[in-house]
Design a protein around this motif. Structure first.
Motif, mmCIF file in Angstrom:
data_model
loop_
_atom_site.group_PDB
_atom_site.id
_atom_site.type_symbol
_atom_site.label_atom_id
_atom_site.label_comp_id
_atom_site.label_asym_id
_atom_site.label_seq_id
_atom_site.Cartn_x
_atom_site.Cartn_y
_atom_site.Cartn_z
ATOM 1 N N PHE A 1 86.009 25.217 118.223
ATOM 2 C CA PHE A 1 86.758 26.312 117.602
ATOM 3 C C PHE A 1 86.959 27.500 118.537
ATOM 4 O O PHE A 1 88.050 28.070 118.602
ATOM 5 N N THR A 2 85.907 27.909 119.240
ATOM 6 C CA THR A 2 85.994 29.132 120.037
ATOM 7 C C THR A 2 87.017 29.035 121.165
ATOM 8 O O THR A 2 87.845 29.939 121.314
ATOM 9 N N SER B 1 90.752 28.991 119.701
ATOM 10 C CA SER B 1 91.249 30.260 119.160
ATOM 11 C C SER B 1 91.318 31.340 120.231
ATOM 12 O O SER B 1 92.296 32.094 120.307
ATOM 13 N N ARG B 2 90.280 31.441 121.092
ATOM 14 C CA ARG B 2 90.251 32.520 122.075
ATOM 15 C C ARG B 2 91.336 32.334 123.138
ATOM 16 O O ARG B 2 92.091 33.270 123.429
ATOM 17 N N SER C 1 94.918 32.452 121.561
ATOM 18 C CA SER C 1 95.301 33.825 121.222
ATOM 19 C C SER C 1 95.564 34.657 122.470
ATOM 20 O O SER C 1 96.468 35.499 122.495
ATOM 21 N N GLY D 1 93.737 24.798 124.107
ATOM 22 C CA GLY D 1 94.076 26.126 123.605
ATOM 23 C C GLY D 1 95.235 26.742 124.370
ATOM 24 O O GLY D 1 96.113 27.392 123.780
ATOM 25 N N GLN E 1 100.643 34.803 117.539
ATOM 26 C CA GLN E 1 99.193 34.672 117.422
ATOM 27 C C GLN E 1 98.801 34.049 116.088
ATOM 28 O O GLN E 1 97.840 33.287 116.013
ATOM 29 N N ASP E 2 99.544 34.392 115.029
ATOM 30 C CA ASP E 2 99.282 33.767 113.731
ATOM 31 C C ASP E 2 99.507 32.261 113.815
ATOM 32 O O ASP E 2 98.759 31.470 113.227
ATOM 33 N N ILE F 1 96.483 30.610 115.486
ATOM 34 C CA ILE F 1 95.331 30.434 114.596
ATOM 35 C C ILE F 1 95.556 29.280 113.631
ATOM 36 O O ILE F 1 94.669 28.448 113.403
ATOM 37 N N SER G 1 95.413 26.016 115.630
ATOM 38 C CA SER G 1 94.044 25.748 116.075
ATOM 39 C C SER G 1 93.194 25.200 114.930
ATOM 40 O O SER G 1 92.466 24.207 115.098
ATOM 41 N N ASN G 2 93.280 25.844 113.772
ATOM 42 C CA ASN G 2 92.514 25.359 112.625
ATOM 43 C C ASN G 2 93.007 24.001 112.158
ATOM 44 O O ASN G 2 92.202 23.147 111.747
#
Length: 257
Positions: A71-72, A75-76, A79, A155, A165-166, A169, A172-173
């Protein structure tokens, strides 16, 4: 300035940028704590029962680590790429000697450091909260580092393709949640339909989870499609996948905005 110097400078800038975002720092380390407390302390394992969480606590260590390794970075890095695109930073980057792969490598090294610390916290909590008996193999270090680098590449690809960015996320999820539960992390292959089990091999996270489980909980690794039960072959497969996904992610980064 040489390539190592450029990467070092980009690493320091990215590291300081992360530290300035106190909310990001808090949730990066708080999220693993919540996962361990929910699954380890509240749900708990029931080796004599049926259904989920029927294996000993040590069996689920790869799943806990997979949460932060998966996850990290998605998202990081996703983004960060989206922010750079929206702020016109890649257009400015194109006027500097720093190449795209160097920029992505610097971002990856920052994530390896952050997630390495989060992983140590997580392992300590797992042992403390669940009483898991695990072998602290030195192979955990390359497994975590390669897993983080792999998903940093993914990513970067998501951030390059998503419109905002939305969108990063959401994408990514949408990618991470199925991978987390269908990559032999928390759900053993024996609980999945037999026709679906070969599909587990399509997930790069499977090779991370099976390798970590082989290194920390060797007897608990299940036979799957003739795959080995030793950790080193999985480390080799993960390294090859990391090179591929990192190269794809670096190539996908925009030259201009």
């Amino acid at each position: 300035m040489t390539a190592p110097g450029r990467i070092r400078a980009a690493f320091v800038a990215a590291w300081l940028s992360f530290l300035r975002r106190r909310t990001a720092v808090f949730f990066t380390f708080f999220f693993p704590v919540i996962i361990v407390l929910i699954f380890g302390a509240l749900v708990q394992t029931q080796p004599t029962g049926g259904g989920l969480f029927t294996e000993p606590a040590a069996y689920y260590v790869p799943g806990y680590l997979a949460v932060v390794v998966l996850f990290t970075p998605l998202s990081r890095v996703g983004s960060e790429v989206a922010r750079h695109r929206e702020g016109g930073q890649f257009e400015k980057l194109a006027t500097t000697p720093l190449s795209r792969w160097e920029w992505l490598l610097a971002q990856t090294l920052v994530n390896v450091a952050i997630i390495g610390l989060a992983g140590l916290l997580l392992l300590g909590l797992v042992v403390l909260v669940t009483g898991a008996e695990i072998a602290f193999s030195p192979l955990l270090i390359p497994f975590v580092a390669l897993g983080v680098a792999l998903f940093c590449g993914v990513g970067a690809l998501i951030g390059s393709l998503a419109s905002s960015q939305d969108g990063v996320i959401a994408a990514s999820n949408g990618i991470a949640l199925p991978l987390l539960f269908l990559s032999e992390t928390f759900v053993p292959p024996s609980l999945l339909p037999e026709w679906f089990r070969p599909a587990i091999l399509l997930s790069p996270l499977t090779y991370f989870s099976r390798g970590v489980r082989a290194a920390t909980y060797g007897p608990g690794i299940e036979p799957l499609a003739g795959l080995p039960t030793a950790p080193l072959p999985y480390l080799g497969i993960l390294a090859a996948l990391t090179v591929v996904f990192f190269a794809i992610g670096a190539a996908a980064l925009p030259r201009t905005d």
